[in-house]
Design a protein around this motif. Sequence first.
Motif, PDB file in Angstrom:
ATOM      1  N   ASP A  88      64.168 111.111  10.316  1.00 46.61           N
ATOM      2  CA  ASP A  88      63.811 111.793  11.554  1.00 46.61           C
ATOM      3  C   ASP A  88      62.308 111.923  11.745  1.00 46.61           C
ATOM      4  O   ASP A  88      61.796 111.789  12.866  1.00 46.61           O
ATOM      5  N   GLN A  89      61.566 112.184  10.669  1.00 42.61           N
ATOM      6  CA  GLN A  89      60.127 112.413  10.800  1.00 42.61           C
ATOM      7  C   GLN A  89      59.351 111.154  11.169  1.00 42.61           C
ATOM      8  O   GLN A  89      58.169 111.237  11.526  1.00 42.61           O
ATOM      9  N   LEU A  90      60.003 109.993  11.116  1.00 44.11           N
ATOM     10  CA  LEU A  90      59.334 108.746  11.487  1.00 44.11           C
ATOM     11  C   LEU A  90      59.563 108.345  12.941  1.00 44.11           C
ATOM     12  O   LEU A  90      58.893 107.442  13.456  1.00 44.11           O
ATOM     13  N   HIS A  91      60.499 108.987  13.601  1.00 44.29           N
ATOM     14  CA  HIS A  91      60.899 108.546  14.940  1.00 44.29           C
ATOM     15  C   HIS A  91      59.758 108.583  15.944  1.00 44.29           C
ATOM     16  O   HIS A  91      59.562 107.635  16.714  1.00 44.29           O
ATOM     17  N   GLU A  92      59.003 109.666  15.988  1.00 50.55           N
ATOM     18  CA  GLU A  92      57.922 109.787  16.967  1.00 50.55           C
ATOM     19  C   GLU A  92      56.855 108.734  16.734  1.00 50.55           C
ATOM     20  O   GLU A  92      56.303 108.163  17.689  1.00 50.55           O
ATOM     21  N   SER A  93      56.558 108.447  15.475  1.00 49.57           N
ATOM     22  CA  SER A  93      55.557 107.423  15.161  1.00 49.57           C
ATOM     23  C   SER A  93      56.020 106.049  15.619  1.00 49.57           C
ATOM     24  O   SER A  93      55.240 105.262  16.179  1.00 49.57           O
ATOM     25  N   PHE A  94      57.302 105.750  15.397  1.00 51.08           N
ATOM     26  CA  PHE A  94      57.829 104.474  15.883  1.00 51.08           C
ATOM     27  C   PHE A  94      57.726 104.395  17.402  1.00 51.08           C
ATOM     28  O   PHE A  94      57.311 103.365  17.956  1.00 51.08           O
ATOM     29  N   LYS A  95      58.100 105.457  18.088  1.00 53.84           N
ATOM     30  CA  LYS A  95      58.037 105.459  19.554  1.00 53.84           C
ATOM     31  C   LYS A  95      56.615 105.229  20.045  1.00 53.84           C
ATOM     32  O   LYS A  95      56.374 104.428  20.959  1.00 53.84           O
ATOM     33  N   ASP A  96      55.658 105.936  19.463  1.00 56.92           N
ATOM     34  CA  ASP A  96      54.265 105.809  19.894  1.00 56.92           C
ATOM     35  C   ASP A  96      53.759 104.379  19.738  1.00 56.92           C
ATOM     36  O   ASP A  96      53.048 103.860  20.608  1.00 56.92           O
ATOM     37  N   VAL A 140      66.810  97.143  10.951  1.00 65.38           N
ATOM     38  CA  VAL A 140      65.997  97.446   9.785  1.00 65.38           C
ATOM     39  C   VAL A 140      66.194  98.915   9.451  1.00 65.38           C
ATOM     40  O   VAL A 140      66.494  99.732  10.333  1.00 65.38           O
ATOM     41  N   VAL A 141      66.040  99.246   8.174  1.00 67.50           N
ATOM     42  CA  VAL A 141      66.178 100.628   7.715  1.00 67.50           C
ATOM     43  C   VAL A 141      64.853 101.043   7.085  1.00 67.50           C
ATOM     44  O   VAL A 141      64.382 100.408   6.135  1.00 67.50           O
ATOM     45  N   ALA A 142      64.238 102.107   7.628  1.00 68.36           N
ATOM     46  CA  ALA A 142      62.907 102.516   7.176  1.00 68.36           C
ATOM     47  C   ALA A 142      62.910 103.967   6.726  1.00 68.36           C
ATOM     48  O   ALA A 142      63.293 104.862   7.482  1.00 68.36           O
ATOM     49  N   CYS A 143      62.473 104.179   5.500  1.00 68.28           N
ATOM     50  CA  CYS A 143      62.349 105.530   4.957  1.00 68.28           C
ATOM     51  C   CYS A 143      61.037 105.653   4.182  1.00 68.28           C
ATOM     52  O   CYS A 143      60.437 104.649   3.789  1.00 68.28           O
ATOM     53  N   GLY A 144      60.599 106.879   3.966  1.00 60.79           N
ATOM     54  CA  GLY A 144      59.415 107.108   3.158  1.00 60.79           C
ATOM     55  C   GLY A 144      58.166 106.530   3.795  1.00 60.79           C
ATOM     56  O   GLY A 144      57.886 106.749   4.980  1.00 60.79           O
ATOM     57  N   GLU A 145      57.432 105.734   3.019  1.00 60.95           N
ATOM     58  CA  GLU A 145      56.145 105.190   3.454  1.00 60.95           C
ATOM     59  C   GLU A 145      56.279 103.790   4.066  1.00 60.95           C
ATOM     60  O   GLU A 145      55.375 102.966   3.927  1.00 60.95           O
ATOM     61  N   ARG A 146      57.362 103.536   4.749  1.00 59.03           N
ATOM     62  CA  ARG A 146      57.633 102.172   5.223  1.00 59.03           C
ATOM     63  C   ARG A 146      57.320 101.950   6.704  1.00 59.03           C
ATOM     64  O   ARG A 146      57.687 100.919   7.264  1.00 59.03           O
ATOM     65  N   ILE A 204      69.324 108.310   9.890  1.00 61.90           N
ATOM     66  CA  ILE A 204      70.010 107.823   8.697  1.00 61.90           C
ATOM     67  C   ILE A 204      71.301 108.621   8.540  1.00 61.90           C
ATOM     68  O   ILE A 204      71.272 109.845   8.466  1.00 61.90           O
ATOM     69  N   THR A 205      72.419 107.906   8.522  1.00 58.31           N
ATOM     70  CA  THR A 205      73.710 108.589   8.422  1.00 58.31           C
ATOM     71  C   THR A 205      74.626 107.876   7.441  1.00 58.31           C
ATOM     72  O   THR A 205      74.667 106.644   7.406  1.00 58.31           O
ATOM     73  N   PHE A 206      75.348 108.660   6.665  1.00 61.51           N
ATOM     74  CA  PHE A 206      76.345 108.142   5.732  1.00 61.51           C
ATOM     75  C   PHE A 206      77.647 108.908   5.948  1.00 61.51           C
ATOM     76  O   PHE A 206      77.636 110.001   6.527  1.00 61.51           O
ATOM     77  N   PRO A 207      78.783 108.377   5.475  1.00 62.64           N
ATOM     78  CA  PRO A 207      80.040 109.117   5.577  1.00 62.64           C
ATOM     79  C   PRO A 207      79.893 110.507   4.973  1.00 62.64           C
ATOM     80  O   PRO A 207      79.379 110.659   3.860  1.00 62.64           O
ATOM     81  N   THR A 208      80.320 111.515   5.697  1.00 60.44           N
ATOM     82  CA  THR A 208      80.074 112.908   5.321  1.00 60.44           C
ATOM     83  C   THR A 208      80.556 113.231   3.917  1.00 60.44           C
ATOM     84  O   THR A 208      79.841 113.870   3.127  1.00 60.44           O
TER      85      THR A 208
END
Length: 368
Positions: free
Chosen positions: A81-89, A48-54, A107-111
Amino acid sequence: RCKNLSVSFWNSYWMLPSDVCGMNCFWEAAFRYDYMKTHPSEKMHLAVVACGERLEETVTMLRSAIIFSIKTLQFHIFAEDQLHESFKDILDDFPFEGKVNYTLYPITFPTESAAEWKKLFKPCASQRLFLPLILKNVDSLLYVDTDILFLRPVDDIWSFLGKFNSTQIAAMAPEHEEPRIGWYNRFARHPYYGVTGVNSGVMLMNMTRIRRKYFKNDMTPVRLQWGEILMPLLKKYKLNITWGDQDLLNIMFFHNPESLYVFPCQWNYRPDHCIYGSNCKEAEEEGIFILHGNRGVYHDDKQPTFRAVYEAIKNYSFGDDLVRSLLQPLELELQKTMHTYCGRVYKVFIRQLTKSIRDLYARRSKGR
């Protein structure tokens, strides 16, 4: 009157034997358990891909996957990145150690083209296109949008991998069943799969085959591999596509139709299946297997039937009785939505859920 009908439906359905949905259910269940018997230790990979308020929506989706599934689940969560800690908790508190594992990814895309991919459709949405290239050691994968809810075991959709023929590399459901309300066949300015296109919110992938395949295309007579075809497709069609990565997938499978396995609509049931009248016949017969609350319907009052299912699963506490704590309160809430088109067919929202709960308790009683 509606209440009495509902109780009658509930009592009669719960007590019926396992052939309640007819021979289609019987043969489907037989195939499912035969597949699981021959793949007993297989781990199911879900991305799954989660960004913003998801965050909340994604966690609710993961909860629905956990409730009924049988084999071990491996979650691949791509998030800002700012969602990682919340997911872990949250995920570290899930009481399913050993049966559920997860990995968080940035989240990574071709440079060289990251900016273009990031602004395509919604933020981060096109990340899914690169999963075969990022998860190089994963053979098969089920990708779902954050607004998906599983109403039966993930094992069941996972077993479709065993139904792929030698040329099929992925599976999706149609975008519409009724061409008169179809978007692609009325408005698309690019090629699309089949009569009404396909919806990429639920996408099952044999990623080994995807990585190996050379795709026909309308840009060059030379067939291109997955990693080679994405950027040329974007450059050619970026002014003509509305739904971003889903449109690119439709273009790709238009030119390679033999590579796609098509799910029936109850594996990706969306508001369009009921707001214009019921037009998913399979769901009418067997219930909804996977609910897809696109258009933000879990979070507003436009489609209260969808929101009721979402709230019920979000608020369910692992370990509570599923009948008393989830199913019965949900049915009462669904009865309140009968003034809407989707509410008029609310029983399709609980028919499969009822069976999934009954099957789960049957497995537990047998000590599985």
